[in-house]
Design a protein around this motif. Structure first.
Motif, PDB file in Angstrom:
ATOM      1  N   PHE B 317      28.271   8.658 -11.609  1.00 26.40           N
ATOM      2  CA  PHE B 317      28.180   7.550 -10.643  1.00 26.40           C
ATOM      3  C   PHE B 317      26.881   7.611  -9.834  1.00 26.40           C
ATOM      4  N   ASN B 318      26.027   8.601 -10.174  1.00 30.62           N
ATOM      5  CA  ASN B 318      24.731   8.710  -9.537  1.00 30.62           C
ATOM      6  C   ASN B 318      24.809   8.815  -8.012  1.00 30.62           C
ATOM      7  N   LYS B 319      25.739   9.591  -7.557  1.00 31.31           N
ATOM      8  CA  LYS B 319      25.927   9.843  -6.119  1.00 31.31           C
ATOM      9  C   LYS B 319      26.335  11.293  -5.973  1.00 31.31           C
ATOM     10  N   SER B 320      26.106  11.867  -4.794  1.00 32.75           N
ATOM     11  CA  SER B 320      26.537  13.251  -4.613  1.00 32.75           C
ATOM     12  C   SER B 320      28.066  13.310  -4.524  1.00 32.75           C
ATOM     13  N   PRO B 321      28.655  14.465  -4.842  1.00 30.48           N
ATOM     14  CA  PRO B 321      30.117  14.584  -4.707  1.00 30.48           C
ATOM     15  C   PRO B 321      30.578  14.309  -3.276  1.00 30.48           C
ATOM     16  N   GLU B 322      29.713  14.672  -2.292  1.00 25.92           N
ATOM     17  CA  GLU B 322      30.057  14.397  -0.890  1.00 25.92           C
ATOM     18  C   GLU B 322      30.124  12.890  -0.657  1.00 25.92           C
ATOM     19  N   ASP B 323      29.120  12.156  -1.182  1.00 25.70           N
ATOM     20  CA  ASP B 323      29.115  10.698  -1.011  1.00 25.70           C
ATOM     21  C   ASP B 323      30.265  10.033  -1.772  1.00 25.70           C
ATOM     22  N   LEU B 324      30.745  10.713  -2.795  1.00 24.01           N
ATOM     23  CA  LEU B 324      31.893  10.169  -3.542  1.00 24.01           C
ATOM     24  C   LEU B 324      33.218  10.570  -2.889  1.00 24.01           C
ATOM     25  N   GLY B 325      33.128  11.307  -1.772  1.00 23.85           N
ATOM     26  CA  GLY B 325      34.340  11.691  -1.028  1.00 23.85           C
ATOM     27  C   GLY B 325      35.253  12.616  -1.809  1.00 23.85           C
ATOM     28  N   MET B 326      34.635  13.533  -2.597  1.00 26.91           N
ATOM     29  CA  MET B 326      35.471  14.360  -3.488  1.00 26.91           C
ATOM     30  C   MET B 326      36.026  15.601  -2.783  1.00 26.91           C
ATOM     31  N   ASN B 327      36.743  15.345  -1.711  1.00 28.94           N
ATOM     32  CA  ASN B 327      37.375  16.432  -0.965  1.00 28.94           C
ATOM     33  C   ASN B 327      38.720  16.773  -1.602  1.00 28.94           C
ATOM     34  N   MET B 328      39.119  17.999  -1.388  1.00 27.87           N
ATOM     35  CA  MET B 328      40.422  18.408  -1.916  1.00 27.87           C
ATOM     36  C   MET B 328      41.553  17.980  -0.993  1.00 27.87           C
ATOM     37  N   VAL B 329      42.644  17.500  -1.571  1.00 30.93           N
ATOM     38  CA  VAL B 329      43.856  17.275  -0.775  1.00 30.93           C
ATOM     39  C   VAL B 329      44.547  18.629  -0.573  1.00 30.93           C
ATOM     40  N   TYR B 330      44.773  19.339  -1.686  1.00 30.07           N
ATOM     41  CA  TYR B 330      45.421  20.660  -1.587  1.00 30.07           C
ATOM     42  C   TYR B 330      45.504  21.289  -2.971  1.00 30.07           C
ATOM     43  N   ASP B 331      45.773  22.593  -2.968  1.00 26.53           N
ATOM     44  CA  ASP B 331      46.049  23.342  -4.201  1.00 26.53           C
ATOM     45  C   ASP B 331      47.325  24.135  -3.959  1.00 26.53           C
ATOM     46  N   VAL B 332      48.343  23.895  -4.770  1.00 28.04           N
ATOM     47  CA  VAL B 332      49.600  24.639  -4.633  1.00 28.04           C
ATOM     48  C   VAL B 332      49.942  25.390  -5.914  1.00 28.04           C
ATOM     49  N   ALA B 333      50.402  26.618  -5.717  1.00 28.72           N
ATOM     50  CA  ALA B 333      50.804  27.471  -6.841  1.00 28.72           C
ATOM     51  C   ALA B 333      52.273  27.202  -7.147  1.00 28.72           C
ATOM     52  N   HIS B 334      52.662  27.329  -8.421  1.00 25.02           N
ATOM     53  CA  HIS B 334      54.103  27.256  -8.680  1.00 25.02           C
ATOM     54  C   HIS B 334      54.656  28.404  -9.542  1.00 25.02           C
TER      55      HIS B 334
END
Lengths: 143, 485
Positions: B317-334
């Motif tokens: 998408f030719n944008k930084s991951p920050e500009d694409l809002g690629m933040n994590m919601v969460y990581d859960v183990a099972h």
């Protein structure tokens, strides 16, 4: 083929029954069943590499468990898909020792029709039995 | 399947098998399910959940979640809390794939922006995120460096440029179980795992591009807190674990426990897959320290994959991951065992919680979850089949009844061979594409095995957890693109 996959034992995984007229034949069949879980055509595995390994255990069923586990190990550690044409088993004072001569090649997604990774051999319903015509085993693998 | 006649209905979603059901049961077994889900459970669930109830030191109940099905030792969906002083630790209560888990990453893209290019995007991800039998990753490590990964988990990723600082906070336990000790790992485990960081694996593991449609948002306010703010927002979900490394750790210690469980500790187990050792024993402590290494490797694995996903999206998408809002919601183990503090009969007690195909679901205000989620409860991610969708849920205060645990997925109802007999991979791919889901797979046979028809109805599972007060539904996520290992 001296093994067949069982439908109703393991919903999420793969179960099989293997057999042979003697123990080495049973072990060879079970090895093919494990490899065939990962690759759809056993004949597509060329004998490019040869290797030998041995395992031991005081109990016969866990000898098979350790033997099959080696195939899973080589699949990850050396990316090898293996067949085991030669197996010899001796029984001593402290239990069984197995020597295996295997051949195979590095797995190649282009060449081998890969199906699913075997994570582990499990002990669920794991059994080695003497039957009228020789030996039989039931194995469930975690995929 | 026949439900055992001894099953007693406690409520619309709780079913109990009393200690009289089986010789040796120390506590009753509790299955969380609607009557419909209970009827669909296989016989293995009832056999295994009551076998677990016989393990020394078990506290309150042996539990099974609504997605329960037959497993090894414990049922999948199983959970048991052990008294650390008197109880045992069992690899069968954790699973071969130690810290198999789910991770959810946001984007600020919408369905309309992604839909026209979904094929190219999925293809790009497919080439950059290795998947399938025996796949190896792009991170090349020596055995010594791998020990660092095993002891530090996501923190190793942060130091080496594969993580954002906030990713660590958004991962259960900060992406690192303290007390991991690589000297408790065999060379075999090392050999199997050191080159697999950043790989999906196969089976039911996947990477999925999903859409949050407005009509599937159950609680808009909590959804906003979790970062779902746009109509038809695109998110990325990941399901994978500790690969060959964790599988070998589990196998190594299963073999060790098998040789000591009865001979050294006099514990008789109902199933060899329940082999165990007292938690407070040399073998128990070694396994706990080794298991933590596999837990940490799995956190690092998912973190490195997220790094790769961010790279691909950024280039695409030719944008930084920050500009694409690629933040994590969460990581859960099972698939883990962990020491946690919980209330038992009004007293705070430290317990060893085995979760096998079940997810930690801490409620609002609890310690151990990111501050931004303290009012909502922790995000819980439940993965469905690649055809039907997945859920983002939130932890609830009422989940104290089950030591803050909920379901992990939808659970299989059809064997792999049966699915493959009924469905052909290539045909399934075409049909799914017609329905707007583009799939790439490392294996056609493997794809057929993962068809939606082989799984329980995810909506019923998520609803059952909410009815039982274990976790509440926030957003139902629909697949748009999928990479299947």
């Amino acid at each position: 083929m001296p093994f067949r996959y069982l439908q109703h034992i393991a919903t999420a995984d793969i179960a099989f029954e293997a057999w042979g007229k003697d123990l080495p034949e049973l072990f060879r069949s079970a090895a093919d069943a494990v490899t065939n879980t990962m690759v759809s055509d056993l004949e597509s595995i060329a004998p490019g590499k040869k290797l030998e390994f041995d395992v031991s255990h005081e109990d016969l069923d866990l000898l098979l468990f350790n033997f099959l586990q080696e195939l899973v190990y080589f699949k990850d550690a050396q990316k090898l898909l293996l067949r085991v044409p030669e197996v010899s088993i001796t029984r001593g004072k402290s239990g069984y020792t197995l020597k295996a001569s295997a051949f195979g090649e590095e797995l190649d997604a282009e060449k081998h029709h890969l199906i699913v990774d075997v994570k582990a051999i499990t002990l669920y319903r794991f059994a080695v039995r003497r039957v009228e015509k020789g030996w039989e085993a039931t194995v469930v693998v975690d995929v | 399947m026949a439900i055992p006649s001894a099953v007693r209905k406690i409520s619309e979603t709780i079913w109990e098998l009393p200690v009289s059901y089986k010789e040796g049961m120390l506590v009753p077994a509790r299955i969380y399910a609607t009557e419909k889900l209970l009827r669909e459970m296989d016989d293995g669930v009832f056999e295994q959940v009551t076998n677990v109830a016989c393990l020394p030191g078990i506290v309150k109940y042996s539990y099974c979640m609504p997605d329960g099905h037959w497993g090894y030792g414990f049922p999948i969906g199983g959970m048991a809390a052990m008294d650390p002083g008197k109880g045992v630790i069992s690899p069968g209560g954790i699973g071969f794939d130690i810290n198999c888990g789910m991770r959810l990453v946001l984007t600020n893209l919408t369905y309309d922006e992604v839909r026209p290019r979904i094929r190219e995007l999925v293809d790009a991800l497919f080439y950059r995120v290795p998947a399938g039998v025996g796949s190896t990753g792009f991170v090349k490590l020596s055995h010594d460096e791998f020990c660092q990964v095993a002891e530090k988990g996501s923190r190793w990723c942060l130091r080496n440029g594969y993580a954002w600082p906030e990713d660590i906070e958004m991962t259960e336990e900060g992406g690192c179980f303290a007390g991991a000790d690589a000297s408790k790992i065999s060379k075999k485990a090392m050999d199997r795992g050191y080159n697999q960081i950043g790989t999906l694996g196969s089976g039911n593991h996947y990477l999925e591009i999903q859409v949050a449609r407005p009509e599937n948002i159950h609680d808009p306010e909590t959804a906003r807190t979790f970062g779902i703010t746009l109509p038809n927002q695109i998110v990325v979900m990941l399901h994978c674990g500790s690969r060959g490394f964790g599988h070998q750790v589990a196998t190594d210690y299963l073999q060790l426990f098998l040789s000591v469980v009865e001979r050294k500790y006099g514990i008789k187990v109902k199933d060899r897959e329940l082999s165990c050792a007292p938690f407070n024993s040399p073998e128990g402590r070694d396994y706990f320290a080794a298991m933590k290494c596999a837990v940490n490797m799995a956190f690092a694995n998912r973190q490195v994959i997220v790094h790769r996903i961010r790279e691909v999206f950024s280039e695409f998408f030719n944008k930084s991951p920050e500009d694409l809002g690629m933040n994590m919601v969460y990581d859960v183990a099972h698939n883990t065992a962990k020491l946690e503090k919980h209330s038992v009969e009004g007293k705070r007690k430290e317990l060893l919680i085995h979760r096998k195909g079940s997810t930690r679901a801490f409620g609002p205000g609890m310690e151990g979850i990111p501050a931004c989620y303290s009012e909502t409860g922790q995000p819980v991610i439940i993965g469905g089949s690649m055809e039907t969708g997945s859920y983002l849920l939130a932890g609830m205060k009422t989940a104290d009844q089950a030591f803050f645990t909920t379901a992990h997925g939808s659970g299989r109802t059809m064997s792999r061979h049966q699915a493959k007999k009924m469905i052909r991979g290539q045909k399934l791919q075409r049909e799914m594409e017609e329905r707007g889901i583009y799939v790439r797979t490392a294996s056609w046979g493997g794809l057929a095995e993962e068809a939606g028809i082989a799984y329980k109805d995810i909506d019923s599972v998520a609803e059952a957890t909410e009815l039982a007060g274990l976790s509440r539904r926030i957003v139902r996520l629909l697949p748009v693109g999928n990479i299947k290992g």
